[in-house]
Scaffold this active site. Structure first.
Site, PDB file in Angstrom:
ATOM      1  N   CYS A 117       0.861  -1.175   0.000  1.00  0.00           N
ATOM      2  CA  CYS A 117       0.000   0.000   0.000  1.00  0.00           C
ATOM      3  C   CYS A 117       0.899   1.227   0.000  1.00  0.00           C
ATOM      4  CB  CYS A 117      -0.934   0.001   1.195  1.00  0.00           C
ATOM      5  SG  CYS A 117      -0.096   0.339   2.732  1.00  0.00           S
ATOM      6  N   ASP A 306       0.442   7.421  13.162  1.00  0.00           N
ATOM      7  CA  ASP A 306      -0.739   8.013  12.520  1.00  0.00           C
ATOM      8  C   ASP A 306      -0.862   9.521  12.773  1.00  0.00           C
ATOM      9  OD1 ASP A 306      -1.386   5.600  11.443  1.00  0.00           O
ATOM     10  OD2 ASP A 306      -3.084   5.177  12.753  1.00  0.00           O
ATOM     11  N   ARG A 398     -12.001   8.115   4.207  1.00  0.00           N
ATOM     12  CA  ARG A 398     -11.806   6.777   4.804  1.00  0.00           C
ATOM     13  C   ARG A 398     -11.720   6.842   6.320  1.00  0.00           C
ATOM     14  NH1 ARG A 398      -6.586   4.274   3.403  1.00  0.00           N
ATOM     15  NH2 ARG A 398      -7.343   3.057   5.138  1.00  0.00           N
TER      16      ARG A 398
HETATM   17  C1  UD1 Z   1      -2.573  -0.484  12.612  1.00  0.00           C
HETATM   18  C2  UD1 Z   1      -3.515   0.675  12.380  1.00  0.00           C
HETATM   19  C3  UD1 Z   1      -2.808   1.780  11.609  1.00  0.00           C
HETATM   20  C4  UD1 Z   1      -1.530   2.181  12.316  1.00  0.00           C
HETATM   21  C5  UD1 Z   1      -0.654   0.970  12.640  1.00  0.00           C
HETATM   22  C6  UD1 Z   1       0.552   1.306  13.511  1.00  0.00           C
HETATM   23  C7  UD1 Z   1      -5.678  -0.402  12.280  1.00  0.00           C
HETATM   24  C8  UD1 Z   1      -6.828  -0.832  11.450  1.00  0.00           C
HETATM   25  N1  UD1 Z   1      -4.660   0.174  11.623  1.00  0.00           N
HETATM   26  O1  UD1 Z   1      -2.176  -0.994  11.348  1.00  0.00           O
HETATM   27  O2  UD1 Z   1      -3.687   2.902  11.513  1.00  0.00           O
HETATM   28  O3  UD1 Z   1      -0.788   3.055  11.502  1.00  0.00           O
HETATM   29  O4  UD1 Z   1      -1.438  -0.027  13.339  1.00  0.00           O
HETATM   30  O5  UD1 Z   1       0.130   1.908  14.687  1.00  0.00           O
HETATM   31  O6  UD1 Z   1      -5.685  -0.553  13.490  1.00  0.00           O
HETATM   32  N2  UD1 Z   1       4.277  -6.065  10.451  1.00  0.00           N
HETATM   33  C9  UD1 Z   1       4.932  -7.138   9.904  1.00  0.00           C
HETATM   34  N3  UD1 Z   1       4.219  -8.306   9.729  1.00  0.00           N
HETATM   35  C10 UD1 Z   1       2.915  -8.424  10.077  1.00  0.00           C
HETATM   36  C11 UD1 Z   1       2.247  -7.314  10.632  1.00  0.00           C
HETATM   37  C12 UD1 Z   1       2.962  -6.139  10.807  1.00  0.00           C
HETATM   38  O7  UD1 Z   1       6.116  -7.062   9.589  1.00  0.00           O
HETATM   39  O8  UD1 Z   1       2.335  -9.499   9.895  1.00  0.00           O
HETATM   40  C13 UD1 Z   1       4.995  -4.789  10.657  1.00  0.00           C
HETATM   41  C14 UD1 Z   1       4.458  -3.647   9.766  1.00  0.00           C
HETATM   42  O9  UD1 Z   1       5.012  -3.677   8.479  1.00  0.00           O
HETATM   43  C15 UD1 Z   1       4.878  -2.436  10.564  1.00  0.00           C
HETATM   44  C16 UD1 Z   1       4.747  -2.915  12.016  1.00  0.00           C
HETATM   45  O10 UD1 Z   1       4.737  -4.327  11.962  1.00  0.00           O
HETATM   46  O11 UD1 Z   1       6.220  -2.119  10.314  1.00  0.00           O
HETATM   47  C17 UD1 Z   1       3.517  -2.455  12.747  1.00  0.00           C
HETATM   48  O12 UD1 Z   1       2.390  -2.581  11.912  1.00  0.00           O
HETATM   49  P1  UD1 Z   1       0.969  -2.994  12.474  1.00  0.00           P
HETATM   50  O13 UD1 Z   1       0.862  -2.604  13.905  1.00  0.00           O
HETATM   51  O14 UD1 Z   1       0.682  -4.400  12.105  1.00  0.00           O
HETATM   52  O15 UD1 Z   1       0.005  -2.064  11.620  1.00  0.00           O
HETATM   53  P2  UD1 Z   1      -1.476  -2.420  11.244  1.00  0.00           P
HETATM   54  O16 UD1 Z   1      -2.022  -3.322  12.282  1.00  0.00           O
HETATM   55  O17 UD1 Z   1      -1.554  -2.819   9.807  1.00  0.00           O
END
Ligand code: UD1
Length: 423
Positions: A117, A306, A398
């Site tokens: 994204c 955010d 959004r």
């Molecule tokens: C959620 C929020 C988003 C916010 C983000 C960080 C929702 C719907 N969205 O997104 O608004 O910006 O938290 O606070 O709640 N990662 C991995 N593997 C995974 C999952 C995550 O490597 O399977 C990494 C991501 O690339 C990132 C980090 O972990 O670098 C944190 O991301 P994550 O907390 O998962 O973000 P979201 O849950 O997608």
């Protein structure tokens, strides 16, 4: 297509009511997959992302209806499908939140892989590994992940990075698993805690919410609930910063000040006058020019990614030099080029933006590339001299409920204008 025309230079005055949190509403909608019957969710914000999630639940066989009171009724008794199609997941990554609950409830799920994204690769490997550790069988084919499990079993799951939606997904899955699941290095965001509290109300056994270790003892069945969504801390932070950009004084109602400790501290250091009037109300005032402060985004309770784009607007106008470091997402500086178009002096070095405050910004047409970038550009437009036209409003829709109406009610001057789409 719509764009937002902002006439800058008007300070803010009055009060704004904060809406329910998008990032709490989405996992709570996913949690309705865990029990059969009628849920009632209060303070669900009226947003594009929420509408997409409702469409997804309807695709799965649910009936959703808005009450006159504004509460959302979700009847989960018609659950008849286990597939989250690409058209919806593509529009909103948070659709992957159905993965855990569907697997736990139905024993199977087929969910499109979200892909990259605008703010980075954002993989879902933690979600998938966690389900595998709980005994699920996974297959990746034709852009979908297919998960099967007769009944998930408890496991110890360690996250390399505390991921918000992975913690939520696996916490939901664990509620109906056999035995105890331990999530280590779990996310501690208020939205994760709020989801856990809703699950407890549904009958789940969860301990350690808000800490790095969350323990869930699975139960056989959960029940529907009547539940209120917590206020949006990112929306609150955005309006605090709107005063930083435009000047003036605002009272923010229906918020939870304790969810914003790191943000309030940073804004006070930058020179904003902030008073907590009571448990749900914050007053913010700008006196004179802001001071530069360094900012580093971190998982909660650190400064939220955010709000990184929005605080950059304040630093672009502050007296001095500020270093803003993004540690969560690798590509979250798309707004920098747009701020430069308004006259900001910002340089990117790796994961940091070096911001030298200028005395004023000047209005220009700009384009939003993602949700928080869109809010950042609106704030920049409030501060800039003359007219700023923000395109890419689909991003703003959004995640911000009536942002333009709320700001106009507090003295800002802006209007939505329809434009012809060009190919
Ligand atoms: C959620 C929020 C988003 C916010 C983000 C960080 C929702 C719907 N969205 O997104 O608004 O910006 O938290 O606070 O709640 N990662 C991995 N593997 C995974 C999952 C995550 O490597 O399977 C990494 C991501 O690339 C990132 C980090 O972990 O670098 C944190 O991301 P994550 O907390 O998962 O973000 P979201 O849950 O997608």
């Amino acid at each position: 297509m719509e764009q937002l025309e902002i006439q800058g230079g008007h300070s803010l005055k009055g009060s704004i009511r904060i809406s329910g949190a998008k990032n709490a509403a989405l996992p709570m909608l996913a949690a309705t997959l865990l029990a059969q019957g009628a849920f009632r969710l209060r303070d669900v914000p009226c947003l594009e992302d929420v509408n997409i999630f409702i469409r997804l639940l309807e695709e799965l066989g649910f009936k959703c209806k808005k009450e006159e009171t504004g509460a959302l009724l979700v009847d989960s008794s018609g659950l008849s499908s286990h597939e989250a199609p690409y058209e919806l997941v593509r529009m909103m990554r948070a659709s992957v939140l159905v993965l855990g609950p569907l697997t736990a409830g139905l024993g199977r799920a087929k969910v499109a892989l979200p892909g990259g994204c605008a703010i980075g690769a954002r993989p879902i490997d933690f979600h998938l590994k966690g389900l595998e550790l709980m005994g699920a069988k996974l297959k990746l084919r034709e852009g979908y992940v297919e998960v099967r499990a007769r009944r998930l079993s408890g496991a110890r799951i360690y996250f390399d990075i505390p991921s918000v939606t992975a913690t939520e997904n696996l916490m939901m899955a664990a509620c109906l698993a056999s035995g105890v699941t331990t999530l280590e290095n779990a996310a501690r965001e208020p939205e994760v805690v709020a989801l856990g509290q809703m699950l407890q109300q549904m009958g789940a056994h969860i301990k350690g919410l808000g800490s790095e270790t969350v323990k869930i003892e699975g139960v056989r069945q959960l029940s529907p609930v009547d539940w209120k969504i917590i206020p949006d801390r990112i929306e609150t932070g955005t309006y605090l910063m709107a005063v930083g950009a435009a000047g003036g004084k605002l009272v923010l109602e229906n918020t939870v000040p304790s969810h914003l400790d790191a943000v309030l501290e940073k804004l006070k250091n930058a020179g904003l006058v902030i008073d907590i009037l009571d448990e749900t109300t914050i007053r913010v005032k700008r006196r004179g020019r802001l001071k530069s402060v360094d900012v580093k985004t971190l998982p909660y309770p650190g400064f939220p990614t955010d709000l990184q784009a929005q605080i950059m607007v304040l630093m672009a106008l502050a007296g001095g030099l500020s270093v803003i470091t993004e540690t969560i997402f690798e590509n979250r500086f798309m707004h920098v080029a747009e701020l430069r178009r308004l006259g900001a002096d910002i340089r990117i070095e790796g994961r940091s933006a070096i911001v030298r405050g200028v005395s004023s910004l000047a209005g220009a047409p700009v384009m939003a590339t993602d949700l928080r970038a869109s809010a950042c550009l609106v704030l920049a437009g409030l501060a800039a001299k003359g007219k700023t036209v923000v395109g890419g409003l689909n991003h703003l829709n959004r995640g911000y409920e009536n942002m333009d109406e709320k700001l106009c009610s507090a003295g800002a001057v802006m209007k939505r204008v329809k434009i012809e789409e060009t190919v």
